[in-house]
Structure formats: structure tokens, C-alpha cells
Scaffold this motif. Structure first.
Motif, mmCIF file in Angstrom:
data_model
loop_
_atom_site.group_PDB
_atom_site.id
_atom_site.type_symbol
_atom_site.label_atom_id
_atom_site.label_comp_id
_atom_site.label_asym_id
_atom_site.label_seq_id
_atom_site.Cartn_x
_atom_site.Cartn_y
_atom_site.Cartn_z
ATOM 1 N N ASP A 1 21.252 26.401 5.684
ATOM 2 C CA ASP A 1 20.506 25.239 6.035
ATOM 3 C C ASP A 1 21.231 23.943 5.730
ATOM 4 O O ASP A 1 21.078 23.034 6.636
ATOM 5 C CB ASP A 1 19.066 25.242 5.400
ATOM 6 N N THR A 2 21.887 23.808 4.865
ATOM 7 C CA THR A 2 22.536 22.685 4.566
ATOM 8 C C THR A 2 23.252 22.255 5.851
ATOM 9 O O THR A 2 23.381 21.089 6.236
ATOM 10 C CB THR A 2 23.444 22.489 3.430
ATOM 11 N N ILE A 3 24.306 23.128 6.333
ATOM 12 C CA ILE A 3 25.174 22.657 7.501
ATOM 13 C C ILE A 3 24.312 22.514 8.616
ATOM 14 O O ILE A 3 24.713 21.698 9.386
ATOM 15 C CB ILE A 3 26.009 24.176 7.664
ATOM 16 N N ASP A 4 23.355 23.212 8.988
ATOM 17 C CA ASP A 4 22.526 23.120 10.174
ATOM 18 C C ASP A 4 21.927 21.640 10.194
ATOM 19 O O ASP A 4 21.375 21.302 11.196
ATOM 20 C CB ASP A 4 21.421 24.151 10.525
ATOM 21 N N THR A 5 21.666 21.165 8.966
ATOM 22 C CA THR A 5 21.007 19.677 9.225
ATOM 23 C C THR A 5 22.011 18.646 9.154
ATOM 24 O O THR A 5 21.522 17.420 8.996
ATOM 25 C CB THR A 5 20.117 19.635 7.888
ATOM 26 N N GLU A 6 23.289 18.879 9.017
ATOM 27 C CA GLU A 6 24.231 17.796 8.764
ATOM 28 C C GLU A 6 24.511 17.428 10.228
ATOM 29 O O GLU A 6 24.511 18.283 11.158
ATOM 30 C CB GLU A 6 25.480 18.135 8.104
ATOM 31 N N ASP A 7 24.955 16.154 10.463
ATOM 32 C CA ASP A 7 25.504 15.470 11.737
ATOM 33 C C ASP A 7 26.808 16.303 11.966
ATOM 34 O O ASP A 7 27.760 16.301 11.112
ATOM 35 C CB ASP A 7 25.569 14.209 11.654
ATOM 36 N N GLY A 8 27.035 16.645 13.393
ATOM 37 C CA GLY A 8 28.363 16.830 13.490
ATOM 38 C C GLY A 8 28.924 18.431 13.394
ATOM 39 O O GLY A 8 29.884 18.982 13.977
#
Length: 516
Positions: A261-268
Motif C-alpha cells: 500500500d505504501t508503494i502504491d500510494t507514492e508518486d512515480g
């Protein structure tokens, strides 16, 4: 390659339509020039290649490092179809023979032209120890006896298996090397590469676990879309995630479910997943007590909560195993069910086995598979909760573990260990023969009746009949419980979001097929 080729045929439709004596001839074509944007793509895995020899190791991370430079005889598509590659046509002129026609425009990175002799040598150095190396890839080439160059472009390969098994074995494991170049070096080749692939090596440092490649100007196929590639290995998953977040890596493998979830909500950056063809399981070597007991082995399956491990440690990513091969593989039996988690039944079976009071150790790698340490520790703790058995877990470096278990001798393997097994051939034979047929590198379970069934299945040419035989074998092995059947691993990748790339079920990573 990235281009579409005409004449695609599924494995089933090909065998049905042309039979074992027909010709397959689809010309490989040169495509349009790629973007060649000059950027560098950085791929970060958990493991690296132990050496630079494409025929000397049998592990997906190794293939991913070396496959940028070395090419297979055939191309296996993500759907499991066979397509021409450095071999552009093949036929089965008689039983036990496949005749290959190699491309005439393929050159090695040091300038040598690829010939039929190089292709024949590549096959022989894997299946004949007196020619080259004792290759663990012989597991995937079971039934391939040898090859001979008839002229500059024709190779005859002798085999004793069905045509489809011969094709897939050659396609997956036939990474072509230059005969003269290899023979001039100590084998296996440790730190140099000379392939025919879209990239040539610029730096290769197994000690630092890094490799750098640049596009090969004289490549016969489509130029890659990215000019420069770096592969590296970082075993700690949190460090891989950090590399992606800071932009130091463009693609990372085995993202922990807790970071999805952390990665999927970050830009880029984003998460991309695919259900892999890799089963994760606990091998129980049956050359002595307690694992020579069927009841004890079945008890271990009932003692471990595989679905619970998927739900908690893997965040729901994964599917319970029901048999030695995953769904989607030819010969998979859809009627089989997972072992039920039932500690009480496990206690009863241990009592029946006569092995109460056993002390066992579960050996496992760290960082090779998704959350492998937590999985092994949890499985050992669940077994240890039984009154009748004491179980502990112990980390064994992956290279060391592989060295012990891939020598074809059950007596030198740990009695109990966690391992993963992928299936790049899309066929049950590769999930069965290496583990259950004597003489294969991964042989760790002795059952003469099952071994005979496997060997008989290899020669069945009718694909419907062979599928039924493989399903029967998988059902027999589920009952025999050679392993604690855990789960089918979900491949979770962290990816730069503008990278054009889709993950494959066989876990292969081909950078030349990427784009920005």
C-alpha cells in the motif's frame, strides 16, 4: 523478442495440427529500431548469479542476470507458446530425433558467427559430463541425449521423450555459447561473457553482486529500447523498497506485502503482481527416519496452517498448494484439495508412525523467497506446538543450501528444508522428474513406483493421454506427501510507473522488452 512473429501456435494446437513428423518454420524478423533513449534501467533482485556461465546454474535470479547476454534456442512466450529464436525452424523427421535449423545472421559479442556446432556444443556440455560441465540444468533437459552439427546450419538432437518435452527443454535451457571461446577458458566460466543477446556485458562483479550491460550494436533482432542496464542483488527487502522509493532502482522483486500500500500510494512508483509458477514447500527427505514414514509426512502437512501463513505473513498474496505443480501447468489436477490444517489429526498420525518424541530442524534460506524466514519460522513453530515433536528452524545461506540439495544424493541433503521451485517449461514433467527420478540433480525422495510412472509419462506422444498420466502422478504424490505443501508464490514487483513492462508467471525479466 518484443516483435510479434507470424505462425504462433499454442502448445496443444501445434501438436494436434502438425504431429511429430511435421516441420515448424517461422522466420524471425528484424523489427523497427527501438527508442534508444540512453537511459539506464536498474533491476534489483534478492539474489545474484554465482558466475558468468549460462549453463552452470539453475536458479531464476541467475537466469535474469545472464539472459540479457545469452539467448535460448527457442523463445517461450508468456502464454507458454514456443516461437523461433536463434533456431528458426525445426522438425521431427523420425522418432527420437529433432532437427534444428539455426539462423545465419547471429553473431557473438566478440565477433564470432554462431553456427550449428555452437548450438550442438551448448546442448552436449549440459547433458554429457565428459564434454563440458556437470550442469544442474540437466534436470530440465531430461531425455535429451546429445546433439550433432550436420553442417553450418543444421543440428540433429537425439532424445527419448515426447516431442513437446524435447522442445520445451531445449527452449528453456539451451542458452547458446561459443564452443571455441568456452573451451579456451576454465569451466564453468566465472567472470566473462560472450553471448549473442541484445546486451553485451560492460561490468560483471559477482563479489559486489552487480552487472552492467550496454546495447549490442550488431544484434540480429530488434534493438532494445533502453541503452544501458544494471542488475544488482540486495537480500534485505526493506533496502530494496528504499532503493525504489529514492529512485535508485527502477524495478525491484519480492516486495513485502506490508509495503504494497505504501508503494502504491507514492508518486512515480507502483506495484505490479502476477501469480507465479513458483511453489514454496518443505522437502522431507525419505532416506531415513522419521521422514521415511508416510504417516509422519502426512502429519507434517496437517500440522502446518498454509492458508493461515498466506493470510498473515503474505497479506493474502498466494494460493495453497495441492500438488507438486501449480495451476496453469500442463498436467495439473484441478480436483485435488489442500491438506486440512488439523493438529489433532497430526498427533494421531505421528502416534501411528511410531516416531513420537522426534527432534527435527527446518533449514531455510533468508531473502531468496517472499518472506521466507517468517514462513519457515512459523511452520516450525506450528510443528513444535505438537506434543509429539520438537521442531526448530535454522537459516542456511541459499548458495550453501542449493549445493547440498542439488547433487542428486538424498543422503547429503538436510532432512527437512524450505525451497521454492519455479516451472519455466509450463509442463508437469519439470516439477516431477528433477525431484522424483534417480539421477536428477534435485532427487530427494525415493519411490520406485512413482519414478516408473514419471518415466513412462515422458514417452507418451498423445497429449491428452499424457495429461491424464501426469494428473494421476500428481494425485499419487499428493497422497505420498514428499513435501509439506505450502503455497504458490505471488510475484510482487515495485516498478517505476512509466516503465513499460508486465511481469511473467515464470519470473523471467527481459530488459530488452521494456520501454520508457
Amino acid at each position: 523478442m518484443s516483435q510479434e512473429r507470424s505462425g504462433r501456435a499454442t502448445r496443444r494446437s501445434f501438436l494436434t495440427a502438425v504431429g511429430a513428423t511435421s516441420v515448424v518454420a517461422v522466420a524471425g524478423c528484424l523489427g523497427e529500431e527501438g527508442p534508444g533513449n540512453g537511459e539506464e534501467i536498474v533491476v534489483t533482485q534478492g539474489e545474484f548469479a554465482p558466475n558468468a556461465d549460462p549453463n552452470a546454474d539453475n536458479a531464476t535470479p541467475t537466469y535474469n542476470v545472464l539472459d540479457q547476454v545469452y539467448e535460448p534456442i527457442f523463445d517461450i512466450t508468456p502464454d507458454g507458446d514456443i516461437e523461433p529464436h536463434v533456431v528458426e525452424a525445426w522438425e521431427f523427421p523420425e522418432d527420437g530425433i529433432v532437427e534444428l535449423t539455426v539462423r545465419e545472421d547471429v553473431v557473438f559479442h566478440e565477433g564470432q558467427e554462431m553456427t550449428a556446432s555452437d548450438v550442438a556444443y551448448t546442448i552436449n556440455r549440459q547433458v554429457q559430463e565428459d564434454v563440458g560441465i556437470a550442469s544442474p540444468q540437466v534436470d530440465g533437459l531430461a531425455g535429451i541425449l546429445g546433439a550433432e552439427a550436420e553442417d553450418e546450419t543444421t543440428v540433429t538432437v537425439e532424445h527419448e521423450v515426447s516431442p513437446s518435452l524435447a522442445e520445451f527443454g531445449l527452449g528453456v535451457f539451451g542458452r547458446v555459447v561459443n564452443e571455441e571461446w568456452v573451451e579456451e577458458r576454465e569451466q564453468p566460466v566465472t567472470d566473462e561473457m560472450n553471448g549473442t543477446g541484445p546486451y553485451r556485458v560492460e561490468e560483471f562483479n559477482p563479489g559486489d553482486e552487480t552487472a552492467v550491460y550496454t546495447a549490442f550494436e550488431d544484434y540480429w533482432g530488434d534493438p532494445p529500447g533502453v541503452e544501458r542496464v544494471r542488475f544488482q542483488a540486495i537480500d534485505e527487502s526493506s533496502t530494496r523498497v528504499g532503493e525504489l522509493q529514492t529512485g535508485e532502482s527502477d524495478l525491484i522483486v519480492n516486495v513485502p506485502p506490508t509495503d504494497v500500500d505504501t508503494i502504491d500510494t507514492e508518486d512515480g512508483v507502483e506495484i505490479r503482481t502476477v501469480t507465479s509458477f513458483r511453489n514454496i514447500f518443505l522437502v522431507m527427505t525419505n532416506d531415513g527416519p522419521p521422514f521415511d514414514s508416510l504417516e509422519f509426512r502426512q502429519a507434517m502437512n496437517h500440522a502446518v496452517d498454509s492458508q493461515g501463513i498466506i493470510d498473515t505473513i503474505l497479506g493474502g498474496f498466494g494460493q495453497p498448494m495441492t500438488q507438486p505443480v501449480p495451476e496453469g501447468i500442463f498436467g495439473y489436477d484441478p480436483e485435488l484439495e489442500p491438506y486440512e490444517y488439523d493438529p489433532d489429526l497430526a498427533e494421531e498420525l505421528i502416534e501411528e508412525s511410531g516416531h513420537e518424541g522426534e527432534e527435527i530442524t527446518l533449514y531455510h534460506p533468508e531473502g531468496r523467497y517472499l518472506n521466507d524466514t517468517e514462513i519457515a519460522e512459523t511452520a516450525a513453530e506450528q510443528i513444535d506446538e505438537l506434543d509429539a515433536v520438537d521442531c526448530t528452524s535454522e537459516i542456511e545461506p541459499f548458495d550453501s543450501l542449493v549445493e547440498m540439495i542439488l547433487d542428486g544424493d538424498p543422503t547429503t541433503s538436510p532432512d527437512f528444508f524450505l525451497i521454492g521451485w519455479g516451472n519455466p517449461t509450463y509442463d508437469s514433467n519439470y516439477g516431477l522428474t528433477p525431484w522424483f527420478v534417480e539421477g536428477q540433480a534435485s532427487y530427494n525422495f525415493v519411490d520406485e513406483e512413482i519414478e516408473e510412472m514419471i518415466e513412462e509419462s515422458q514417452t507418451i506422444e498423445d497429449e491428452d493421454e499424457r495429461e491424464e498420466a501426469l494428473q494421476e502422478i500428481n494425485a499419487e504424490l499428493r497422497e505420498a506427501a514428499p513435501w509439506v505443501f505450502l503455497h504458490l508464490q505471488e510475484s510482487i514487483y515495485g516498478v517505476r510507473d512509466d516503465l513499460e513492462w508486465e511481469p511473467r508467471s515464470d519470473e523471467s525479466i527481459y530488459v530488452d522488452r521494456m520501454g520508457l
